[in-house]
Design an enzyme around this catalytic site. Sequence first.
Site, PDB file in Angstrom:
ATOM      1  N   HIS A  27       5.684  -0.133 -12.497  1.00 31.12           N
ATOM      2  CA  HIS A  27       5.223   0.117 -10.996  1.00 31.12           C
ATOM      3  C   HIS A  27       5.951   1.150 -10.388  1.00 31.12           C
ATOM      4  CE1 HIS A  27       4.112  -2.205  -7.425  1.00 31.12           C
ATOM      5  NE2 HIS A  27       5.186  -1.881  -6.692  1.00 31.12           N
ATOM      6  N   ASP A  29       5.717   3.370  -6.939  1.00 32.28           N
ATOM      7  CA  ASP A  29       5.626   2.956  -5.441  1.00 32.28           C
ATOM      8  C   ASP A  29       5.494   4.319  -4.803  1.00 32.28           C
ATOM      9  OD1 ASP A  29       5.593   0.204  -4.548  1.00 32.28           O
ATOM     10  OD2 ASP A  29       7.563   0.163  -5.205  1.00 32.28           O
ATOM     11  N   ASP A 142       1.986  -6.315  -5.893  1.00 31.04           N
ATOM     12  CA  ASP A 142       3.273  -6.183  -5.133  1.00 31.04           C
ATOM     13  C   ASP A 142       2.718  -6.198  -3.736  1.00 31.04           C
ATOM     14  OD1 ASP A 142       5.967  -5.770  -4.960  1.00 31.04           O
ATOM     15  OD2 ASP A 142       6.052  -3.606  -4.729  1.00 31.04           O
ATOM     16  N   HIS A 411       1.209  -0.281  -0.121  1.00 33.31           N
ATOM     17  CA  HIS A 411       1.872  -1.438   0.578  1.00 33.31           C
ATOM     18  C   HIS A 411       3.311  -1.120   0.747  1.00 33.31           C
ATOM     19  CE1 HIS A 411       2.422  -1.484  -4.011  1.00 33.31           C
ATOM     20  NE2 HIS A 411       3.627  -1.945  -3.677  1.00 33.31           N
TER      21      HIS A 411
END
Length: 994
Positions: A27, A29, A142, A411
Amino acid sequence: AGFLNRKTFSVKFPTEQIQTFVIPHSHMDVGWVYTVEESMHAYASNVYSTVVEELSRVKNRTFIAVEQEFFRLWWGTVASQWHKDQVRQLMQEGRLEFIIGGQVMHDEAVTDVDDAILQLTEGHGFLYETFGVRPRFSWHVDPFGASATTPVLFTLAGFDAHLISRIDYDLKDDMQKKKKLQFVWRGSPSLGKTHEIFTHTMDQYSYCTPSFLPFSNRSGFYWNGVAVFPDPPKDGVYPNMSLPVTKDTVEPYAQTMVTNIKQRAQWFRTSHVLWPWGCDKQFYNASVQFTNMDILMNYINKHGEEFGVTVQYATLKDYFKAIHQSNLTWEVRGSHDFLPYSTELFQAWTGFYASRNVLKGVARRASSLLHAAESLFVQYRIGYPDGPVQKELALDKLKALRWAVSEVQHHDAITGTESPKVADMYMEHLTQGMIGVEELLAAMFHLPQKPGIFSANYSSNPDNTDSSQDVEQHIIVYNPLAWNTTTYINISVKFPVALVFDDNGIAVPAQIQPSATSSNDYDLFIVVDLAGLQYRKYLIQFPQSKCNKSSSYGLTHVARVVTFKRRHVSEWKKTGRKLLPVLNECYKLLFDQETNLLHSITHRLEKNLVRIHQDFWEYEANGEVHAGPISDNYIFTANGFAIPAYKSVAMEIIPGKIISEIRQYFYREESDSNYTYSVVTRVPVGFKDKLLCQRLDQSYWVGPLVVNREAVFRTTTSLNNNRTVYTDNNGYQMMKRQSASFVFVCAQNYYPMVRGAYIEDDSSRLILLSERAHGVASLNQGQIEVMLHRRLWNNQEWNRGYNLTLNDSSVVRPILWMMLGSPAAVASLFQQGALCLQHRPVVLPIDKPQKPWSQRESWSRSVILPQNLHMQLLSIPGWSYLPKHSEHLQKLSSGKGSEADFDRVLLRIAHLYEEGEDPVLSRPITINLKEVMQGIGEVKAVKERSLTGTWDISELQRWSWKTENNTSSFKGMKKDLIVTVLPKEIRTFFIYFK
């Protein structure tokens, strides 16, 4: 060695065995705590480099890649030719799978639907032109809550299944117990089963591997440890590296993993378990990861009968294929969303709806500028293909802003949940992208279209008087919407009087008055009439000669400020006795001179009076973690009821002939000389247009706030709305929100408001439209409040460590449009009004023309759509891929590169209304694309495509999932370029002009 043949796994094992799909992922970001540059250096580049190397070494290993931004940066700046060749090979083998495929994993609460589509299109375009692949599955693990709009978009993009994770903790627990984590989602009530998608909700462990090991004080299954910033350790030793898998640890590792797999299996209907292996910032050392997991998985499979479990590396396609082949009948979920998201009783993630309001505003302004520039460039290319603006340079400018607007949909970006330095990064990328596009627009308008022809149409002497000494300003005004519009624009000028002329030399009605924000400036309001996608040029003259002090100068009304006595709240006596009216053709607003606040609005045509009181309130937030629940970037936790944010109010009114303006200033203390809050309400005057007449433009000044305050603008009315508010899902569809009755869930009654919200009773509806995202709630009868700003600090170790305390000392200046009328009358105005606010006319200053300009030489024409259709996008994407899939794959396999296609135009049209929302506008609408687009040029060919353009719609076959009703297919074009667009449909086309 105990691994399954990946092509035959679905029938290999008995049904009583649990079949586990281990899905390696990282993951990553795009922002959040660290900038993109910092993340690329510290770990992200190494993820792709080492994963590709390790998958190439051992043939059963897999990996899913999600966010495209890091991959595109790696591909363009880091990857060697060997890495690139291996990526293509791994994709052919199905072992490296791109999931979602968008530029980022976009937020689902505060993103606008157009921007969510943009970032998805950006990523899909890159993947298709580079590899010829088209993602079929989502991995939205997420985002803080799940919107019902997202599954609709993914069906339109051609996805076969959708995956979510963060939903309310109570709801997830209930769904787990009842084995209802998987369902078929029909996100749109109007589209229904034609746009449904199978949806998998991750269980309570979400997308990370369970980290607790009963036999170790380190985290489990993260053998590469935790990423280190700013520089990776030179010795390769990272903090918290899991114990290696050895002969002494393999059995306890296996027991831990199998126990977790069996626990998860109890929550699903089939014997297939999705076991995500990874978490944030993982796999930067894929070698140590896979080496340990290989041993562990071999051990489990060797003892498969004993454990009752088998494990295998897999992609998301492998898992969903197994579920699909189970042939079960699935429960249908309607158009309900999963908002708001809560993790505990006092942990409602509703604060981020309003966090970093400035960034939210800039992101939407950048999106609007991009939308306008895209359609202008299309018109320029078609109307003037040999123009002096270099097409490659123009495309580069557009691409830079597309990248920035796509990036900020992440996000942890537009949500305002990032660290200050990352927020600065997003702002820098947006600002630079906007500057580049403004330079492009300037070039298109400033450069001569033909020798001797210049881009303006003003006689140097429109009124036949000597104006050689007068100061002039020249502007271009562009309508980016495909509807005719009459509206007003506002520009700031330095002179107290002005004359305005259009491109035919005809005087234009205008109004000038002292500025609301600067004592040195004046606000000039100009009435503009524009066709859809049309620009016009205006000349503004500022006479320097002395004139009489009348209320008009030509067709320009000179408006005067009327100042009222400042009123202290402590001195309010009997209110409602001295009421001052402000009128236009639709409304009569009454202001109470005792309070300087709004008292009521009467709809003059409907003869209906509604009591309305508007003012600012504040929630006090707790910053001491030991004293109770706190508010932070994500979470809103009210420390009691809101309190009034002011102790005195000043008011000015400017009666006008184009707008009448009411300025209200709110002072925190009676002795304050500077106001903390203000609201400027503009009432359009003299307009027959139904939308313009019924909109009240409100601009706010909020801040700086005191630390640990959350500011709301509260509108209290006489409506009996039963504490129900209707809010939009990403600007695409409306949701009915009924407030809970118990006090401690104030924050859980907040919802995201992206384009608008309203409250209503049987006789009246009050609408608020927004140009950026906010939080909104109806906590009391007849009340709607909008959270405009937050400034927070707390001493929670996690927040302080990552600098996520949101000590935002900025002043924010959002805009809302308010409309009031019977539900039947204003229902038809909501969608169009929201878009008119988002895409207001673009005003561009230009240099003084050197010669007169003839209207016949303009490269801009007009495009007019019916009121219920919106031109979401008109763009030249510049993709190099061939439209026919087989030909594109053949060209890719040959290794031949392709140049950007400047003749392919992407057109996206959306139906704005739900079935039954309006007796006329909710009907299906049929248009002839050739006729609609003839204002731009003669259409040669039209091909309907999927949402992001990568599929020919006639070739797109999505998986059908067994429910009570079978899934219908997409509808295509009829003959002769005639298209019927159904309620809430979004249709995408490639258009080629002669």
